[in-house]
Design an enzyme around this catalytic site. Structure first.
Site, PDB file in Angstrom:
ATOM      1  N   GLY A  15     -17.944-113.715   6.416  1.00 57.18           N
ATOM      2  CA  GLY A  15     -16.970-113.063   5.529  1.00 57.18           C
ATOM      3  C   GLY A  15     -15.566-113.063   6.124  1.00 57.18           C
ATOM      4  NE  ARG A  89     -39.106-118.613   6.905  1.00 56.61           N
ATOM      5  CZ  ARG A  89     -37.981-119.295   7.031  1.00 56.61           C
ATOM      6  NH1 ARG A  89     -37.021-119.175   6.169  1.00 56.61           N
ATOM      7  NH2 ARG A  89     -37.800-120.121   8.050  1.00 56.61           N
ATOM      8  CB  VAL A 119     -22.344-116.620   1.279  1.00 61.46           C
ATOM      9  CG1 VAL A 119     -22.507-117.341   2.607  1.00 61.46           C
ATOM     10  CG2 VAL A 119     -21.092-117.126   0.568  1.00 61.46           C
ATOM     11  CG  ASP A 149     -27.481-127.404   2.926  1.00 62.72           C
ATOM     12  OD1 ASP A 149     -27.450-126.812   4.015  1.00 62.72           O
ATOM     13  OD2 ASP A 149     -28.023-126.921   1.905  1.00 62.72           O
ATOM     14  NE  ARG A 152     -25.050-126.666   9.120  1.00 64.93           N
ATOM     15  CZ  ARG A 152     -25.489-125.455   8.779  1.00 64.93           C
ATOM     16  NH1 ARG A 152     -26.427-125.315   7.857  1.00 64.93           N
ATOM     17  NH2 ARG A 152     -25.002-124.390   9.370  1.00 64.93           N
ATOM     18  CG  HIS A 176     -29.175-123.059   1.921  1.00 68.53           C
ATOM     19  ND1 HIS A 176     -28.665-124.144   2.592  1.00 68.53           N
ATOM     20  CD2 HIS A 176     -28.820-121.979   2.660  1.00 68.53           C
ATOM     21  CE1 HIS A 176     -28.033-123.725   3.673  1.00 68.53           C
ATOM     22  NE2 HIS A 176     -28.117-122.424   3.736  1.00 68.53           N
TER      23      HIS A 176
HETATM   24  N1  APR Z   1     -22.454-103.426   1.784  1.00 67.04           N
HETATM   25  C1  APR Z   1     -21.445-104.068   2.423  1.00 67.04           C
HETATM   26  N2  APR Z   1     -21.615-104.768   3.560  1.00 67.04           N
HETATM   27  C2  APR Z   1     -22.845-104.810   4.083  1.00 67.04           C
HETATM   28  C3  APR Z   1     -23.946-104.153   3.472  1.00 67.04           C
HETATM   29  C4  APR Z   1     -23.711-103.434   2.270  1.00 67.04           C
HETATM   30  N3  APR Z   1     -24.695-102.794   1.637  1.00 67.04           N
HETATM   31  N4  APR Z   1     -25.043-104.385   4.249  1.00 67.04           N
HETATM   32  C5  APR Z   1     -24.653-105.154   5.278  1.00 67.04           C
HETATM   33  N5  APR Z   1     -23.321-105.413   5.198  1.00 67.04           N
HETATM   34  C6  APR Z   1     -22.462-106.165   6.106  1.00 67.04           C
HETATM   35  C7  APR Z   1     -22.776-105.901   7.585  1.00 67.04           C
HETATM   36  O1  APR Z   1     -22.251-104.638   7.996  1.00 67.04           O
HETATM   37  C8  APR Z   1     -22.121-107.083   8.260  1.00 67.04           C
HETATM   38  O2  APR Z   1     -20.794-106.797   8.669  1.00 67.04           O
HETATM   39  O3  APR Z   1     -22.656-107.559   5.991  1.00 67.04           O
HETATM   40  C9  APR Z   1     -22.100-108.169   7.169  1.00 67.04           C
HETATM   41  C10 APR Z   1     -22.915-109.408   7.533  1.00 67.04           C
HETATM   42  O4  APR Z   1     -22.286-110.022   8.586  1.00 67.04           O
HETATM   43  P1  APR Z   1     -23.043-110.750   9.804  1.00 67.04           P
HETATM   44  O5  APR Z   1     -24.192-109.920  10.246  1.00 67.04           O
HETATM   45  O6  APR Z   1     -22.001-111.170  10.793  1.00 67.04           O
HETATM   46  O7  APR Z   1     -23.693-112.036   9.108  1.00 67.04           O
HETATM   47  P2  APR Z   1     -22.985-113.439   8.814  1.00 67.04           P
HETATM   48  O8  APR Z   1     -23.197-114.346   9.964  1.00 67.04           O
HETATM   49  O9  APR Z   1     -21.604-113.203   8.322  1.00 67.04           O
HETATM   50  O10 APR Z   1     -23.898-113.976   7.609  1.00 67.04           O
HETATM   51  C11 APR Z   1     -23.878-113.347   6.351  1.00 67.04           C
HETATM   52  O11 APR Z   1     -24.414-115.326   5.145  1.00 67.04           O
HETATM   53  O12 APR Z   1     -24.943-117.451   5.841  1.00 67.04           O
HETATM   54  C12 APR Z   1     -25.451-116.238   5.371  1.00 67.04           C
HETATM   55  O13 APR Z   1     -27.657-116.087   6.362  1.00 67.04           O
HETATM   56  C13 APR Z   1     -26.351-115.564   6.394  1.00 67.04           C
HETATM   57  O14 APR Z   1     -27.190-113.912   4.873  1.00 67.04           O
HETATM   58  C14 APR Z   1     -26.285-114.139   5.942  1.00 67.04           C
HETATM   59  C15 APR Z   1     -24.847-114.020   5.404  1.00 67.04           C
END
Ligand code: APR
Length: 309
Positions: A15, A89, A119, A149, A152, A176
């Protein structure tokens, strides 16, 4: 004319990186939203303070609630949990479905005309959740997976042949996941199919590496998953929509009979423009390719059937 507005839900790795790309390109004002207090505000402030150095005037702010997101043109959904040790999963599927449902309901209320880019994984199933939660038509619910994909696949092809990534195009269809369908015969370097440029064994090896692209990065990072390439893929989709470029990009969209599939989000080439998913580009698959596509759609169906009604 006011700048476009993009909300990015989830101020984590994907994000925040997507927000940075969008703002620094001057494409839109960005609102970052996260459930963790201070996180989106802190990252928003940090990104805003980079603006004078980078040289752009887009506004980047952070919030824990959805009032600040009102009137967004695009809402990108990256919020979710990563799979933890010991979590199946299916556990992940249900947890992330709950998160995506709740954030999309709130975001859709404040931005009823927005285009949703999903995403969060498992991607294709989360697109279903987002569509139900928003009540939006299929033109406005689009999953980001195929761009990543195929990026990559393009990287591996260009490295293998020692040519520019810019002249390398790749085609990846399907869900995906492990069952995605890289299509070598439509993957080209300067218009030449890669099947004419390398052996069948090398093509198969690169296809395999593409299927495992996400896992390869996870294994190296040990904590967390890929985010630079996913964020770049989100940016490409956002740009095509906001600038009405009508790029032809592989995205997860709800199929209504196209590619012999009904009622499932699966990755196919689509035209992305101001209205969102404006058209599905259908190509005739060979029997083997269609079988691989059907298998991939079957894997998506299995996940969707596990979602609560
Ligand atoms: N509302 C808002 N934000 C949320 C909520 C919610 N209910 N629940 C979780 N989050 C936030 C978390 O606090 C965290 O900051 O979502 C964010 C997810 O960020 P990361 O853990 O860094 O994950 P990231 O690597 O960004 O991946 C996000 O994208 O590619 C996909 O598989 C990956 O599903 C995952 C997503």
């Amino acid at each position: 004319m006011p700048r476009n507005k993009v909300t990015v839900i989830g101020a984590g790795n994907v994000g925040a990186t997507a927000a940075q790309r969008i703002a620094e390109a001057g494409l839109a004002d960005v609102v970052l939203v996260d459930i963790v207090e201070g996180l989106p505000q802190g990252k928003g402030l940090d990104l805003a303070e980079a603006a004078p150095v980078v040289g752009h005037d887009a506004r980047i702010t952070g919030a824990n609630d959805y009032a600040a997101t009102a009137g967004s043109d695009i809402v990108v959904v990256t919020s979710g949990l990563a799979r933890q040790p010991g979590m199946s999963r299916d556990d992940l599927l249900l947890k992330n479905a709950g998160i995506v449902r709740s954030v999309v309901q709130q975001a859709a209320k404040h931005s009823p005309k927005a285009i949703l880019i999903v995403v969060t994984n498992p991607l294709d199933a989360m697109c279903h959740v987002a569509m139900t939660a928003s009540g939006f038509p299929r033109q406005r619910v689009i999953g980001m997976a195929g761009v990543l994909d195929s990026a990559r696949f393009r990287t591996f092809i260009a490295q293998e042949l020692g040519v520019s990534v810019e002249d390398t195009h790749a085609f990846v269809l399907g869900g995906h996941g492990d069952t995605m369908v890289p299509l070598a015969r439509y993957s080209t370097v300067a218009g030449i199919p890669i099947t004419e440029l390398m052996s069948a064994e090398r093509v198969a090896a690169l296809e395999d590496r593409t299927r495992n692209g996400g896992a390869e990065v996870v294994a190296l990072l040990k904590t967390g998953s890929a985010y630079y390439a996913p964020a770049a893929a989100v940016f490409e989709m956002v740009e095509s929509i906001l600038l009405d470029r009508k790029r032809v990009l592989p995205c997860a969209v709800l199929l209504k009979g196209e590619y012999r599939t009904k009622g499932l989000f699966v990755g196919v080439p689509v035209v992305l423009g101001a209205k969102g998913m404006e058209r599905i580009v259908e190509i005739k698959l060979t029997t083997t390719e269609q079988a691989a596509f059907d298998r991939s759609a079957g894997a998506v169906r299995e996940l969707v059937e596990k979602l609560p009604a």
